[in-house]
Design a protein around this motif. Structure first.
Motif, PDB file in Angstrom:
ATOM      1  N   LEU A 174      11.623   7.658  24.213  1.00  0.00           N
ATOM      2  CA  LEU A 174      13.045   7.369  24.424  1.00  0.00           C
ATOM      3  C   LEU A 174      13.597   8.097  25.646  1.00  0.00           C
ATOM      4  O   LEU A 174      14.411   7.554  26.391  1.00  0.00           O
ATOM      5  CB  LEU A 174      13.856   7.750  23.180  1.00  0.00           C
ATOM      6  CG  LEU A 174      13.640   6.869  21.954  1.00  0.00           C
ATOM      7  CD1 LEU A 174      14.429   7.410  20.767  1.00  0.00           C
ATOM      8  CD2 LEU A 174      14.041   5.430  22.231  1.00  0.00           C
ATOM      9  N   TRP A 177      12.591   6.214  28.740  1.00  0.00           N
ATOM     10  CA  TRP A 177      13.463   5.048  28.923  1.00  0.00           C
ATOM     11  C   TRP A 177      14.837   5.474  29.448  1.00  0.00           C
ATOM     12  O   TRP A 177      15.422   4.812  30.292  1.00  0.00           O
ATOM     13  CB  TRP A 177      13.623   4.292  27.615  1.00  0.00           C
ATOM     14  CG  TRP A 177      12.388   3.544  27.179  1.00  0.00           C
ATOM     15  CD1 TRP A 177      11.258   3.309  27.915  1.00  0.00           C
ATOM     16  CD2 TRP A 177      12.171   2.952  25.912  1.00  0.00           C
ATOM     17  NE1 TRP A 177      10.344   2.597  27.176  1.00  0.00           N
ATOM     18  CE2 TRP A 177      10.873   2.359  25.941  1.00  0.00           C
ATOM     19  CE3 TRP A 177      12.912   2.863  24.752  1.00  0.00           C
ATOM     20  CZ2 TRP A 177      10.341   1.683  24.851  1.00  0.00           C
ATOM     21  CZ3 TRP A 177      12.371   2.189  23.666  1.00  0.00           C
ATOM     22  CH2 TRP A 177      11.110   1.607  23.723  1.00  0.00           C
ATOM     23  N   ARG A 178      15.333   6.604  28.923  1.00  0.00           N
ATOM     24  CA  ARG A 178      16.643   7.107  29.370  1.00  0.00           C
ATOM     25  C   ARG A 178      16.630   7.382  30.864  1.00  0.00           C
ATOM     26  O   ARG A 178      17.548   6.984  31.588  1.00  0.00           O
ATOM     27  CB  ARG A 178      16.972   8.392  28.596  1.00  0.00           C
ATOM     28  CG  ARG A 178      18.294   9.055  29.005  1.00  0.00           C
ATOM     29  CD  ARG A 178      18.406  10.477  28.456  1.00  0.00           C
ATOM     30  NE  ARG A 178      17.414  11.347  29.072  1.00  0.00           N
ATOM     31  CZ  ARG A 178      16.749  12.313  28.413  1.00  0.00           C
ATOM     32  NH1 ARG A 178      16.965  12.533  27.135  1.00  0.00           N
ATOM     33  NH2 ARG A 178      15.864  13.055  29.048  1.00  0.00           N
ATOM     34  N   ALA A 180      14.501   6.195  33.135  1.00  0.00           N
ATOM     35  CA  ALA A 180      14.313   4.942  33.874  1.00  0.00           C
ATOM     36  C   ALA A 180      15.654   4.224  34.022  1.00  0.00           C
ATOM     37  O   ALA A 180      15.988   3.715  35.107  1.00  0.00           O
ATOM     38  CB  ALA A 180      13.298   4.055  33.159  1.00  0.00           C
ATOM     39  N   GLU A 181      16.431   4.207  32.956  1.00  0.00           N
ATOM     40  CA  GLU A 181      17.761   3.587  33.011  1.00  0.00           C
ATOM     41  C   GLU A 181      18.674   4.339  33.971  1.00  0.00           C
ATOM     42  O   GLU A 181      19.469   3.745  34.702  1.00  0.00           O
ATOM     43  CB  GLU A 181      18.367   3.549  31.603  1.00  0.00           C
ATOM     44  CG  GLU A 181      19.701   2.819  31.523  1.00  0.00           C
ATOM     45  CD  GLU A 181      19.598   1.361  31.911  1.00  0.00           C
ATOM     46  OE1 GLU A 181      20.541   0.864  32.566  1.00  0.00           O
ATOM     47  OE2 GLU A 181      18.576   0.717  31.589  1.00  0.00           O
TER      48      GLU A 181
END
Length: 198
Positions: A174, A177-178, A180-181
């Motif tokens: 997670l 992903w954080r 990358a966002e």
């Protein structure tokens, strides 16, 4: 933040000594005094920190496999032992608990996170005096907000940077992903098209 070591010990067998529907094998000691965090004789009793084994489903060429967890000083200590010493001790432990003197693992494989020069341990935890705010601070990218630089230079991901799922693979995923966002948002112009800077 605290940072410690948990290691896994995998044992492969030719034949199971457990029932077909067995998923976990717990080791329950009669005298709980030896389960204290401070073990008096780590050389002789490190294996008492093995609380049990999980039965893995057969995968590919690996058939009958159990894996156990060991943590703390005992986990660090077993990294100083040879695989043969660990195998012998764990085999004796299983023979004692089952009463079956013929149990003989075919192969042992173990992790060694403490002595790995790139990790020096395996999991974070919220130590005494720390809080979720420390995790949030660890996750802040560089340069920090309010600096003159407009570009992101260093971003931090990993289980230690996720407030709710620290110490887990889920938290590591997670947090990746954080970040990358964060990059996508940072380099995407207001119109919504991806910038050529990527």
């Amino acid at each position: 933040m605290g940072f410690g070591t948990n290691n896994k010990i995998f044992l492969e067998f030719e034949q199971p000594f457990w029932d077909e529907d067995c998923e976990l094998i717990y080791l329950l000691w009669e005298d709980e005094t030896h389960l204290a965090n401070v073990v008096s004789d780590i050389n002789m009793s490190w294996n008492r920190k093995l609380f049990g084994f999980t039965v893995l489903k057969p995968i590919g060429p690996y058939g009958l496999v159990l894996y156990g967890w060991i943590a703390g000083r005992e986990s660090e200590f077993i990294e100083t032992l040879s695989e043969l010493e660990v195998l012998h001790s764990v085999t004796q432990l299983l023979r004692i608990f089952t009463g079956n003197p013929t149990i003989t693992p075919r192969k042992l494989l173990r992790s060694q996170w403490f002595n790995d020069p790139y990790s020096c341990g395996s999991y974070t935890y919220v130590a005494r005096g720390c809080s979720g705010y420390d995790i949030d601070n660890l996750a802040e990218p560089l340069p920090l907000k309010g600096s003159n630089s407009k570009s992101l230079q260093v971003l931090f991901a990993g289980e230690a940077t996720h407030r709710s799922f620290f110490s887990t693979v889920h938290g590591a995923l997670l947090s990746g992903w954080r970040e990358a966002e964060r990059l996508i948002t940072h380099y995407t112009p207001a119109s919504g098209s991806v910038s050529s800077k990527l």
